[in-house]
Write a protein that holds these residues in place. Structure first.
Motif, PDB file in Angstrom:
ATOM      1  N   GLY A  53      20.660  64.469  66.991  1.00  0.00           N
ATOM      2  CA  GLY A  53      21.434  63.356  66.458  1.00  0.00           C
ATOM      3  C   GLY A  53      22.748  63.812  65.869  1.00  0.00           C
ATOM      4  O   GLY A  53      23.778  63.149  66.016  1.00  0.00           O
ATOM      5  N   GLN A  54      22.727  64.950  65.181  1.00  0.00           N
ATOM      6  CA  GLN A  54      23.937  65.484  64.559  1.00  0.00           C
ATOM      7  C   GLN A  54      25.003  65.779  65.614  1.00  0.00           C
ATOM      8  O   GLN A  54      26.195  65.592  65.375  1.00  0.00           O
ATOM      9  CB  GLN A  54      23.581  66.765  63.792  1.00  0.00           C
ATOM     10  CG  GLN A  54      24.660  67.287  62.876  1.00  0.00           C
ATOM     11  CD  GLN A  54      24.175  68.482  62.068  1.00  0.00           C
ATOM     12  OE1 GLN A  54      23.300  69.232  62.505  1.00  0.00           O
ATOM     13  NE2 GLN A  54      24.716  68.658  60.881  1.00  0.00           N
ATOM     14  N   LYS A  55      24.558  66.202  66.810  1.00  0.00           N
ATOM     15  CA  LYS A  55      25.499  66.516  67.878  1.00  0.00           C
ATOM     16  C   LYS A  55      25.876  65.287  68.703  1.00  0.00           C
ATOM     17  O   LYS A  55      27.025  65.128  69.124  1.00  0.00           O
ATOM     18  CB  LYS A  55      24.897  67.583  68.798  1.00  0.00           C
ATOM     19  CG  LYS A  55      24.744  68.946  68.149  1.00  0.00           C
ATOM     20  CD  LYS A  55      24.165  69.974  69.106  1.00  0.00           C
ATOM     21  CE  LYS A  55      22.706  69.711  69.426  1.00  0.00           C
ATOM     22  NZ  LYS A  55      22.123  70.756  70.279  1.00  0.00           N
ATOM     23  N   ALA A  56      24.904  64.398  68.933  1.00  0.00           N
ATOM     24  CA  ALA A  56      25.121  63.301  69.878  1.00  0.00           C
ATOM     25  C   ALA A  56      25.800  62.090  69.251  1.00  0.00           C
ATOM     26  O   ALA A  56      26.523  61.360  69.930  1.00  0.00           O
ATOM     27  CB  ALA A  56      23.776  62.878  70.485  1.00  0.00           C
ATOM     28  N   LEU A  57      25.562  61.859  67.964  1.00  0.00           N
ATOM     29  CA  LEU A  57      26.073  60.651  67.316  1.00  0.00           C
ATOM     30  C   LEU A  57      27.365  60.934  66.563  1.00  0.00           C
ATOM     31  O   LEU A  57      27.469  61.937  65.840  1.00  0.00           O
ATOM     32  CB  LEU A  57      25.031  60.089  66.336  1.00  0.00           C
ATOM     33  CG  LEU A  57      23.681  59.674  66.937  1.00  0.00           C
ATOM     34  CD1 LEU A  57      22.701  59.303  65.819  1.00  0.00           C
ATOM     35  CD2 LEU A  57      23.846  58.502  67.899  1.00  0.00           C
ATOM     36  N   GLU A  58      28.328  60.083  66.721  1.00  0.00           N
ATOM     37  CA  GLU A  58      29.577  60.199  65.972  1.00  0.00           C
ATOM     38  C   GLU A  58      29.388  59.647  64.558  1.00  0.00           C
ATOM     39  O   GLU A  58      28.544  58.797  64.318  1.00  0.00           O
ATOM     40  CB  GLU A  58      30.688  59.427  66.687  1.00  0.00           C
ATOM     41  CG  GLU A  58      30.999  59.942  68.090  1.00  0.00           C
ATOM     42  CD  GLU A  58      31.980  59.045  68.819  1.00  0.00           C
ATOM     43  OE1 GLU A  58      32.539  58.122  68.184  1.00  0.00           O
ATOM     44  OE2 GLU A  58      32.189  59.263  70.031  1.00  0.00           O
ATOM     45  N   GLU A  74      20.333  68.491  74.407  1.00  0.00           N
ATOM     46  CA  GLU A  74      21.707  68.030  74.554  1.00  0.00           C
ATOM     47  C   GLU A  74      21.693  66.665  75.248  1.00  0.00           C
ATOM     48  O   GLU A  74      20.684  66.238  75.787  1.00  0.00           O
ATOM     49  CB  GLU A  74      22.511  69.024  75.398  1.00  0.00           C
ATOM     50  CG  GLU A  74      22.511  70.457  74.864  1.00  0.00           C
ATOM     51  CD  GLU A  74      23.388  70.630  73.642  1.00  0.00           C
ATOM     52  OE1 GLU A  74      24.273  69.777  73.427  1.00  0.00           O
ATOM     53  OE2 GLU A  74      23.189  71.622  72.908  1.00  0.00           O
ATOM     54  N   GLY A  75      22.832  65.987  75.227  1.00  0.00           N
ATOM     55  CA  GLY A  75      22.970  64.774  76.010  1.00  0.00           C
ATOM     56  C   GLY A  75      23.195  63.535  75.178  1.00  0.00           C
ATOM     57  O   GLY A  75      22.829  63.466  73.998  1.00  0.00           O
ATOM     58  N   GLU A  76      23.787  62.521  75.829  1.00  0.00           N
ATOM     59  CA  GLU A  76      24.094  61.252  75.171  1.00  0.00           C
ATOM     60  C   GLU A  76      22.841  60.480  74.830  1.00  0.00           C
ATOM     61  O   GLU A  76      22.752  59.811  73.813  1.00  0.00           O
ATOM     62  CB  GLU A  76      24.990  60.434  76.104  1.00  0.00           C
ATOM     63  CG  GLU A  76      25.691  59.279  75.452  1.00  0.00           C
ATOM     64  CD  GLU A  76      26.702  58.624  76.380  1.00  0.00           C
ATOM     65  OE1 GLU A  76      26.276  58.107  77.439  1.00  0.00           O
ATOM     66  OE2 GLU A  76      27.898  58.630  76.055  1.00  0.00           O
ATOM     67  N   SER A  77      21.843  60.558  75.709  1.00  0.00           N
ATOM     68  CA  SER A  77      20.558  59.907  75.480  1.00  0.00           C
ATOM     69  C   SER A  77      19.508  60.964  75.182  1.00  0.00           C
ATOM     70  O   SER A  77      19.562  62.085  75.711  1.00  0.00           O
ATOM     71  CB  SER A  77      20.137  59.082  76.700  1.00  0.00           C
ATOM     72  OG  SER A  77      21.055  58.029  76.933  1.00  0.00           O
ATOM     73  N   PHE A  78      18.556  60.613  74.348  1.00  0.00           N
ATOM     74  CA  PHE A  78      17.509  61.566  73.971  1.00  0.00           C
ATOM     75  C   PHE A  78      16.426  61.601  75.049  1.00  0.00           C
ATOM     76  O   PHE A  78      16.034  60.560  75.589  1.00  0.00           O
ATOM     77  CB  PHE A  78      16.897  61.177  72.628  1.00  0.00           C
ATOM     78  CG  PHE A  78      15.863  62.148  72.132  1.00  0.00           C
ATOM     79  CD1 PHE A  78      16.240  63.402  71.681  1.00  0.00           C
ATOM     80  CD2 PHE A  78      14.511  61.820  72.134  1.00  0.00           C
ATOM     81  CE1 PHE A  78      15.302  64.309  71.217  1.00  0.00           C
ATOM     82  CE2 PHE A  78      13.568  62.714  71.671  1.00  0.00           C
ATOM     83  CZ  PHE A  78      13.959  63.965  71.220  1.00  0.00           C
TER      84      PHE A  78
END
Length: 920
Positions: A161-166, A650-654
């Motif tokens: 979440g820390q990486k994927a969410l702005e 990694e990735g936009e979706s989990f």
């Protein structure tokens, strides 16, 4: 942004020019001179978010500007916080929901990348550390190691979440308690943000997924706890609908006397405000006493707003707030902006300033505050230290009245013969269990203190009480006193800063001499993460079903929360926690009886070792400085080697793992379409639970221990998880399969359908009639769900008190409950129920399930809802013999926005549809 009242102005600070919305300019059109501080913050919020009436219109601004202190709340406004702060127990399900919404919005035709926090959102991992190891120098390291082993999967998910969410940051474990970190580092007091090419300055306001978010009110930041559902909506840019509140003023005069602490003060304030009644109201502290109240004491009082029932308990910005900002290492630029903005807006408090108008006013001379505790099961039940022994003896009776006598007792009492009935005679006799612990043969009795914990944000943020505890420990150790061998002592500082100043003062070693080693930086015992008792103590408790006690410096002591084996729990200041650890029992009057004996066999009394206010103040002045804060928060989001070693996807979706028992795609959005439903009447429902007063969110959705024979325990074992690896309910909030099975599973909850026995059971009534069949609430709910039978819950006063626990609403929804009918609701839980599509209904004044003769065997209809337009509905309860009871209830959908959310099936469904439409 619209600006109907032409309040846009410029403020030059630090060589920057800020745009702000000027309250003094608005004051030329309305009389704002008597407006409370908190209402000024609401007013500025509306001015800044005015959008021509879509959400905020001219009439909303006028309604607050013309606020009538005595009027009953009836005008809806939209409030938009500046940021959101989360803790991991409630934050993990928030991030799970964000991941699930990314999948759902894609299915509805939107873009997964649309789902991001729109405002700064920071999560502090502080609820997962447990007191497995204590009383030894390596307790901190070993508990941390166990924490990471237990929670590696959750932490990996949060790193994703820390990486994927702005706009989303994570403060890693082993840093501090969320509210302490918020106070010491995250709070801005005045925010700055570029909007449409303009640099705006505006008040820092916050929603938090922990009810004690109100601690930040101590530094003048308006914020309160919300459920994860409402927090997610705010993160997605949705304002929160609220009624313009009443504001209760609390005037503080004088200063604390010798021997009294901030804990004693807040317990007094809590008792007074609970008696007055402030649920759904703002509380604002004022008066000349503020100049004698350090910021840490203010934060202690503000922290307990959920305990006194208020939405917030706020203090103004003044010289003390600025002093604390400087002490805690904020930049001089930020401090200058805070002071300049507060003064420009008329939000700066000076001693002797004219009083605002309040809906009601209470007053307390702090010089009258006396040493106190609270308990044994509610934080508002204050007990003077001098009355503690009497309080224990009064409350222990009902806990041991039904205790089964041992064979030895029966033989002894049969020899005595005559007189009292046997049960009464047994209850009147002291019971003890002989145990061997620390190579000592000792007796464990009713009232023995088995847990003594310096824990929770309420007090571990306060140098006066923490250093007071250290100095008391020093004085005790010098006389040869130590904790009783059966006590489990623990020290959970609010942040690493606290450890540093305890070390600098030289008192950490004194606390350790009494067994108070640092066990972790987190909520620990206060949230129920007290860990196991020593085996000998557990066996001793079980042997005679003893009513033992805990003493903790926490803010919550509800039944079943602290430890499943501990029936009596008392809140106390850290120095008193140490004192009771030495005494080893609450069956003592510490004002007249000795704590123990010194090395020469002389009695030692509490007054002999209690440090003076001057001594504590001198140590604070010599030890607490900005450098401690600067060094501890230099890389607050970086984390240690354990945190950085965790692999994450990694990735936009989990990428969901179907085998996981921690993280699971929740079912809330299954089958969701763009079509909006209607609010329909409830027909043919069965009663799942019939509860009394003060059912807390801990009762509804426990955070602590998972019993192996509970539905959740059986499920985990079926998935190959051994009981030793169950972890806690709180840590598994990312998995709905576990959490729905834990709903209403608190070991102390009493379903009146079961004759008042403890435990999460109910009576299941088959469609073909017959007597009710006893089973776990989850099992009965699944049977009803398979039949297509809706469920209702009946309860008494103050339903849903306690933590802002969204799973108390989520679990209720997933069990198939359509409506909860209670005598009264706590604010956050009612909002959470609405947000999850569960209808809150309130009995009319003076009515409840008992006055209507309900026993839980009835089938229930709720009619006349009129698609949410009705303010009252009719409940029809049908007995098996065909007789009916009809009564009216209030429909607790309080604003048009809540009605709209409810039609959508909940607030998250509403947001998803809005985002999908934008993408179409």
């Amino acid at each position: 942004m619209a600006d109907s009242f032409a309040t846009r102005a410029q403020l030059d600070v630090n060589g920057k020019s800020y745009t702000y919305f000027s309250l003094p300019t608005l004051g030329k059109q309305f009389d704002l001179g008597k407006l409370p501080y908190s209402m000024k913050i609401l007013l500025e919020n509306l001015l800044r978010h005015e959008d021509g009436g879509m959400t905020v219109g001219k009439e909303h601004i006028e309604a607050v500007a013309k606020w009538d202190a005595k009027a009953e709340p009836d005008t809806e406004i939209a409030f938009m916080p500046a940021r959101v702060v989360l803790q991991d127990f409630t934050g993990v399900p928030c991030v799970v929901d964000f991941a699930a919404m990314r999948d759902a919005v894609s299915r509805l035709g939107g873009n997964a990348g649309q789902i991001n926090p729109q405002i700064p959102s920071e999560l502090v991992i502080d609820h997962s550390v447990q007191v497995d190891v204590f009383g030894r120098p390596d307790a901190l390291d070993l508990n941390g190691k166990i924490e990471f082993e237990r929670n590696a999967e959750r932490y990996s998910f949060l790193r994703w979440g820390q990486k994927a969410l702005e706009n989303f940051k994570v403060v890693p474990p082993n840093t501090g308690i969320v509210h302490q970190v918020n106070l010491e580092n995250l709070a801005r007091v005045v925010m700055e943000r570029e909007v449409d090419g303009q640099l705006l300055a505006f008040p820092d306001t916050v929603f938090g997924t922990d009810s004690h978010t109100t601690m930040i009110n101590g530094i003048g930041v308006l914020g309160w706890g919300v459920g994860g559902i409402e927090a997610e909506a705010a993160m997605l840019g949705q304002p929160s609908s609220m009624l313009i509140p009443q504001v209760v003023g609390f005037k503080l005069t004088g200063k604390l006397p010798e021997g009294a602490t901030a804990t004693d003060l807040v317990l007094t304030v809590t008792q007074m405000l609970r008696a007055h009644g402030v649920v759904g109201k703002f509380v604002e502290f004022f008066g000349d006493g503020l100049q004698h109240l350090p910021l840490a004491d203010r934060a202690t009082i503000a922290n307990m707003a959920p305990e006194y029932g208020a939405t917030c308990g706020i203090f103004p910005v003044d010289a003390e707030a600025v002093r604390y900002l400087r002490l805690s290492g904020r930049s001089e630029e930020q401090i200058a902006l805070v002071e300049a903005y507060a003064k420009a807006q008329g939000m700066w408090h000076e001693p002797g300033a004219p009083e605002a108008s309040y809906s009601a006013t209470l007053e307390l001379d702090m010089g009258e505050v006396k040493p106190s505790l609270a308990g044994p099961k509610r934080p508002q039940d204050r007990v003077l230290l001098s009355d503690m022994q009497a309080n224990f003896r009064k409350n222990v009776g009902p806990l041991v009245a039904n205790r089964a006598p041992t064979d030895r007792q029966i033989q002894r009492f049969e020899k005595e013969g005559g007189g009292q009935p046997q049960a009464e005679r047994l209850a009147a006799k002291p019971v003890c269990s002989k145990i061997n612990i620390q190579d000592q043969d000792v007796e464990l009795r009713d009232g023995s203190v088995v847990i003594a914990a310096i824990t929770s944000c309420t007090n571990t943020s306060n140098p006066a009480v923490m250093l007071g505890a250290g100095l008391l420990a020093r004085n005790a150790a010098a006389k040869g006193l130590t904790s009783a061998p059966w006590v489990k002592p623990s020290l959970g500082p609010g942040s690493r800063v606290v450890t540093d100043y305890l070390e600098k003062a030289g008192v950490l070693t004194d606390l350790e001499k009494l067994g108070f080693f640092v066990v972790g930086y987190g909520c620990t015992t206060c949230i129920g993460n007290s860990g196991p008792l020593p085996e000998a103590v557990s066996k001793g408790i079980a042997e005679n079903d003893l009513a033992v006690a805990s003493v903790l410096s926490g803010n919550r002591n509800f039944e079943g929360r602290v430890h499943s084996e501990v029936k009596m729990n008392y809140l106390a200041s850290p120095p008193l926690v140490v004192a009771y650890a030495i005494a080893g029992t609450v069956d003592i009057d510490l004002t007249t009886e000795p704590l123990g004996k010194d090395r020469d066999g002389n009695d030692v009394y509490l007054r002999d070792i209690w440090p003076s206010n001057k001594e504590i103040g001198d140590v604070i002045a010599a030890t607490v400085g900005p450098e401690l804060f600067a060094q501890n928060y230099a890389d607050v989001f970086k984390g240690d080697s354990r945190w950085n070693a965790i692999a994450s996807p990694e990735g936009e979706s989990f990428k969901w793992d179907e085998a996981s028992t921690y993280i699971k795609n929740p079912p809330y959005f299954d089958g969701m379409t763009m079509d909006v439903g209607a609010i329909e009447d409830v027909r043919g429902a069965r009663v799942m639970g019939l509860f009394g007063d003060s059912i807390t969110t801990d009762h509804i959705s426990p955070a602590g221990n998972i019993k192996k024979d509970s539905p959740a325990g059986k499920f985990l074992q079926s998935r190959g998880v051994q009981p030793a690896d169950f972890n806690s309910y709180g840590s598994r909030r990312g998995n709905d399969d576990v959490m729905v099975r834990g709903t209403f599973a608190n070991i102390r909850i009493k379903n009146l359908m079961m004759g008042g026995e403890e435990g999460g059971n109910t009576l299941y009534y088959a469609k073909d009639g017959g007597a009710g069949e006893r089973m776990a609430i989850y099992d009965a709910a699944m049977k009803y769900k398979a039949e297509g039978t809706p469920l209702v819950v009946f309860a008494g006063k103050e339903y849903g008190t306690g933590s802002s626990r969204d799973w108390a609403a989520k679990g209720t929804n997933l069990l198939g409950v359509k409506a909860v009918v209670a005598e009264s609701f706590e604010r956050i839980h009612r909002s959470n129920l609405v947000g999850m599509g569960v209808l809150p209904l309130q009995f009319l004044e003076g009515e409840n399930a008992q006055t209507h003769g309900l026993d839980g065997s009835e089938t229930i209809d709720v009619t006349g809802l009129q698609d949410g337009a009705a303010r009252r509905a009719t409940v029809i309860a049908r007995k098996a013999d065909g007789s009916e009871k009809r009564f009216e209830v209030h429909v607790m959908l309080l604003t048009p926005k809540e009605v709209e959310y409810f039609r959508h099936g909940g607030i998250l469904h509403y947001v998803l549809r809005q985002l999908a439409r934008k993408a179409a």
